[in-house]
Design a protein around this motif. Structure first.
Motif, short mmCIF file in Angstrom:
data_model
loop_
_atom_site.label_atom_id
_atom_site.label_comp_id
_atom_site.label_asym_id
_atom_site.label_seq_id
_atom_site.Cartn_x
_atom_site.Cartn_y
_atom_site.Cartn_z
N ARG A 49 -36.02 -65.17 -55.41
CA ARG A 49 -37.22 -65.90 -55.84
C ARG A 49 -37.49 -65.76 -57.35
O ARG A 49 -38.33 -66.45 -57.87
N LEU A 50 -36.78 -64.84 -58.01
CA LEU A 50 -37.12 -64.56 -59.41
C LEU A 50 -36.89 -65.77 -60.29
O LEU A 50 -35.87 -66.44 -60.19
N MET A 51 -37.86 -66.04 -61.16
CA MET A 51 -37.80 -67.22 -62.03
C MET A 51 -37.69 -66.77 -63.48
O MET A 51 -38.14 -65.69 -63.84
N ALA A 87 -45.08 -56.91 -61.72
CA ALA A 87 -44.58 -57.85 -60.72
C ALA A 87 -45.66 -58.87 -60.45
O ALA A 87 -46.78 -58.51 -60.08
N LEU A 88 -45.35 -60.13 -60.66
CA LEU A 88 -46.34 -61.19 -60.48
C LEU A 88 -45.91 -62.10 -59.33
O LEU A 88 -44.73 -62.37 -59.14
N SER A 89 -46.91 -62.58 -58.57
CA SER A 89 -46.58 -63.40 -57.41
C SER A 89 -46.14 -64.79 -57.83
O SER A 89 -45.37 -65.44 -57.16
N ARG A 90 -46.68 -65.27 -58.98
CA ARG A 90 -46.32 -66.62 -59.40
C ARG A 90 -46.00 -66.62 -60.87
O ARG A 90 -46.76 -66.12 -61.69
N SER A 91 -44.87 -67.19 -61.22
CA SER A 91 -44.61 -67.40 -62.64
C SER A 91 -45.36 -68.66 -63.05
O SER A 91 -45.69 -69.49 -62.21
N TYR A 92 -45.67 -68.79 -64.33
CA TYR A 92 -46.41 -69.97 -64.75
C TYR A 92 -45.52 -71.20 -64.76
O TYR A 92 -45.99 -72.32 -64.91
N GLY A 93 -44.22 -71.00 -64.59
CA GLY A 93 -43.32 -72.13 -64.42
C GLY A 93 -42.86 -72.72 -65.72
O GLY A 93 -43.29 -72.33 -66.79
N CYS A 110 -44.19 -47.70 -55.82
CA CYS A 110 -45.57 -48.15 -55.73
C CYS A 110 -45.79 -49.16 -54.62
O CYS A 110 -46.92 -49.44 -54.24
N GLY A 111 -44.73 -49.74 -54.10
CA GLY A 111 -44.85 -50.66 -52.99
C GLY A 111 -45.20 -52.06 -53.41
O GLY A 111 -45.90 -52.28 -54.38
N LEU A 112 -44.68 -53.03 -52.63
CA LEU A 112 -44.97 -54.44 -52.91
C LEU A 112 -45.60 -55.07 -51.67
O LEU A 112 -45.19 -54.77 -50.54
N THR A 113 -46.58 -55.91 -51.87
CA THR A 113 -47.20 -56.58 -50.72
C THR A 113 -46.44 -57.84 -50.34
O THR A 113 -46.38 -58.20 -49.18
N GLU A 114 -45.89 -58.52 -51.34
CA GLU A 114 -45.05 -59.68 -51.03
C GLU A 114 -43.97 -59.80 -52.10
O GLU A 114 -43.98 -59.08 -53.08
N GLU A 115 -43.06 -60.74 -51.88
CA GLU A 115 -41.95 -60.89 -52.82
C GLU A 115 -42.47 -61.45 -54.14
O GLU A 115 -43.12 -62.48 -54.15
N PRO A 116 -42.17 -60.81 -55.25
CA PRO A 116 -42.64 -61.35 -56.53
C PRO A 116 -41.77 -62.51 -57.01
O PRO A 116 -40.61 -62.61 -56.65
N GLU A 117 -42.38 -63.37 -57.79
CA GLU A 117 -41.63 -64.48 -58.39
C GLU A 117 -41.18 -64.13 -59.81
O GLU A 117 -40.29 -64.75 -60.35
N ALA A 118 -41.85 -63.15 -60.41
CA ALA A 118 -41.47 -62.73 -61.76
C ALA A 118 -41.64 -61.23 -61.87
O ALA A 118 -42.67 -60.68 -61.49
#
Lengths: 395, 348
Positions: free
Chosen positions: A4-6, B261-267, B224-232
């Protein structure tokens, strides 16, 4: 985790505001003006607005297809299509509106590279072109509170607009309250001053536009009007008539602040506002034509890169002042030092300077050495004296 | 000039990392032998302290230089001000500040040792003040040292020594390096660890951690653990760090301050520049960023030089404010590198 990494460049946090939110703010601020136009002129004003938006959108998509690009999700044609009808009278034939939109999109915007590259304000050029081609239609304003037919030729009563009366040097028939509330004849969206100012303040608060441009335009313009009134009577009254007639306030908030064609820095915006105020005043004072604002705006758009480069040059000097001031201070200090010396000043060559420094340092070293040896001797003397005293005491 | 100098307002998002205590990853510490093992800390001489910094292999995290070289070469005496850099002005990052807040004794001891080496006129610890989204209060003093609160808009780190009078030198040393120096003096421990802030909206337990140098980003995130898969996943600060693709291979170094670790990259979605001029106003060095970006994209390096591109500090403020989401600062930094290359080859 890896799939998923962008990719993204730094910084990784971005402001939530974007072009879309800015444009949406402008569109939202234009809607109340349409409501007021609907109140005074009936459904034709709304139909004019919708058709302007649709035609501008269609033309920009067509332009993108002609340039073999993907049509971008862009809101600027919608704003152009909303602003042009507001500058025209409510009973304008549709072909005039469409030709204004066509000029705005096909002449001003697309040949120069689309959004962000246009040299002139598209709405201003569109309006100016139809004002030159059909002046008898564009400057013929219907009286308010009449129902205009939605389609076809209008058969409503025509009234003299305050801007025209002012250009003749006569005091307008309407009083100032009429101008503020928008019941005076004039361009469809620009007559209702109170609503326009409220919408402008909304835009300033939302930071979609900068406050400097409208303020730096309106204040110098009012000063000029106070100094050189066109009509008799009290100067304040004359000022109110000058400010509230025509598309002046509307243009100051919605057209002068267009980001693409206005200068980038605050100081440049200030210069652009003041100079366009002077040009608009000259056009209105000496010119016989009623649309002073649009043509002045087009003229001032040419100068905005120049204002930008003036700002950049000033800042370039300021950025380097630290070094310059430091070197000047050093020179002054050197001159002072030279003056304090009573002997005739002979500028030594660099090599002799170095030699002098070497000599001085040698002398200092010698003096230090002597001092140190003296200290050591003194210390030794003291210790010997002390030991002698102790011995004497012990005895 | 200060009239034109601006910056940007950033939400700091430092909670809860700042108030939570530092987590130490399980590891084996390394120790070194020195010639003066029994001498008391108060009686260490200047050379001995520099020797300690050399033996412990301490790296200053604020600029990546070796601490002993810095102590030896930097000016000393009455004209010098020693500044302990604990200014974390980037969002999420609080690794330097947490050192000052949770281990104040160590920080003041390290500062004392550096003071002995440099014998400066003035010593203070600099911290960032405008953390508006938390009620955290910065202490007025750490040990016997005054804490100077650096306020204002981002980037604040470049303004740390701005108020100093001209002609005075300043030596800036990071807070973590001070801590490691204190450890070297007390326990003769080598610098094998670094302080890293683990944060982001998908991290389960965000906090500051002390990890061995060379730990992979994946391990730190597992800690530290992750709650969901990060995008960035970002290595470094949120404004200046870099996005990574292989977290199992990317390791943290002594200058790394955070793993985010961020859930959404700004794209990558972006409009064309509409010329609003916000980048010009955000630039802390008062550069004409809007024009410079156009020059950089068209490869006009001579014009770029006229517009003072070498003054750019790469803070990323222009990219942050851009409503069209254009990578302004990345474009400028790339153009700067190309310019340097061209200069080396003699093409410019």
């Amino acid at each position: 985790m890896k799939e998923r990494l962008m990719f993204q460049n730094a910084p990784h946090v971005r402001q939530s505001e974007s072009v879309v939110t800015m444009m949406t703010d402008v569109i939202v601020a234009l809607l109340p003006i349409y409501l007021i136009a609907f109140f005074y002129h009936g459904a034709r004003s709304l139909v004019l607005g919708i058709s302007g938006v649709l035609f501008c959108g269609l033309l920009s998509v067509l332009g993108a297809i002609l340039l073999r690009e993907k049509p971008a999700a862009d809101l600027t044609p919608i704003i152009t299509g909303l602003i042009i009808p507001l500058l025209l009278p409510a009973d304008i034939p549709y072909y005039v509106l469409f030709s204004a939109c066509a000029v705005a999109i096909f002449v001003v915007k697309i040949p120069f590279g689309g959004t962000g590259y246009n040299l002139f304000n598209p709405a201003a050029v569109g309006f100016a072109s139809v004002a030159i081609c059909w002046p008898e239609l564009v400057f013929r304003y219907p009286a308010t509170m009449q129902k205009i037919e939605v389609f076809g030729e209008s058969t409503v009563k025509i009234a003299q607009s305050p801007a025209y009366s002012l250009s003749l040097g006569a005091i307008p028939d309407q009083n100032i309250l009429d101008l503020l509330l928008g019941s005076a004849p004039g361009p469809m969206g620009a007559t209702n001053i109170l609503v326009v100012v409220a919408c402008g303040i909304f835009l300033i608060v939302k930071k979609a536009i900068n406050w400097i441009e409208p303020v730096s335009f309106i204040l110098p313009y009012s000063v000029l009007c106070l100094l050189f009134p066109r009509i008799g009577g009290s100067p304040l009254e004359a000022l109110c008539y000058e400010l509230f007639s025509g598309a002046l306030i509307f243009g100051a908030f919605f057209m002068l602040t267009e980001p693409v064609t206005s200068p980038k820095r605050d100081f440049g915006k200030l210069m652009a506002g003041v100079s366009s105020a002077i040009v608009v005043f000259l056009f209105r004072y000496f010119g016989k034509f009623e649309m002073g604002f649009a043509s002045a705006l087009i003229l001032m758009n040419v100068f905005s890169p120049i204002f930008d480069s003036v700002c950049e040059n000033v800042l370039h000097v300021l950025r380097h002042t630290d070094n310059i001031s430091a070197s000047i201070k050093a020179e002054i200090a050197a001159k002072k030092a030279a003056k304090t010396v009573s002997e005739p000043v002979v500028r030594p060559v660099k090599k002799t300077e170095e030699a002098e420094i070497a000599e001085v340092s040698e002398e200092i070293a010698e003096i230090e050495a002597i001092e140190v040896s003296e200290e050591v001797l003194e210390a030794e003397n003291e210790t010997t004296e002390e030991t002698e005293k102790e011995e004497a005491l012990a005895k | 000039m200060s009239l034109f100098v601006k910056g940007i307002f950033l939400e700091q998002k430092k909670e809860p990392m700042l108030t939570r205590s530092t987590l130490v990853m399980r590891q084996e510490f390394e120790y070194f032998d020195c010639d003066f093992p029994d001498s008391a800390i108060d009686e260490l001489s200047r050379e001995q302290i520099i020797e300690l910094a050399r033996l412990a292999e301490i790296v200053d995290e604020s600029d990546g230089k070796m601490l002993w070289e810095k102590l030896e070469k930097s000016p000393s005496g009455e004209n010098v001000t020693l500044i302990v850099d604990a200014v974390d002005d980037e969002p999420y990052i609080s690794s330097q500040m947490s050192v000052g807040i949770h281990q104040p004794e160590k920080l003041s001891l390290g500062t004392e040792l550096c003071e002995k080496v440099l014998s400066p006129e003035k010593v203070y610890i600099a911290m960032y003040r405008h953390i508006l989204d938390s009620n955290f209060g910065i202490p007025k003093k750490i040990g016997k040292y005054h804490v100077k609160k650096i306020g204002g808009l981002y980037p604040a780190e470049s303004r740390v020594h701005r108020h100093l009078p001209k002609g005075k030198n300043s030596v800036i040393i990071g807070a973590c390096a001070m801590l490691h120096l204190a450890r070297a003096a007390e326990e003769s421990r080598k610098m094998t660890t670094c302080f890293v802030t683990v944060a982001g909206d998908v991290v389960k337990n965000p906090r500051n951690v002390e990890v061995p140098i060379g730990t992979t980003a994946e391990k730190i995130l597992e800690l530290c653990g992750l709650t969901e898969e990060p995008e960035a996943i970002i290595l470094g600060g949120s404004m200046t760090g870099r996005a990574i693709f292989e977290p199992e291979n990317e390791t943290v170094g002594p200058t790394t301050r955070g793993v985010i670790a961020l859930s959404r990259s700004y794209g990558t979605y972006s409009y064309t520049c509409i010329g609003c001029g916000r980048c010009d106003h955000a630039c802390p060095k008062a550069l004409s960023v809007c024009m410079m970006r156009k020059f950089a994209e068209n490869g006009k390096f001579d014009m770029l030089e006229k517009y003072d591109v070498d003054m750019c500090i790469g803070c990323g403020a222009c990219s942050y404010v851009c409503p069209s989401r254009i990578d302004v600062s990345a474009t400028l930094i790339k153009a700067k590198k190309q310019m340097e290359l061209a200069k080396k080859e003699g093409n410019l």
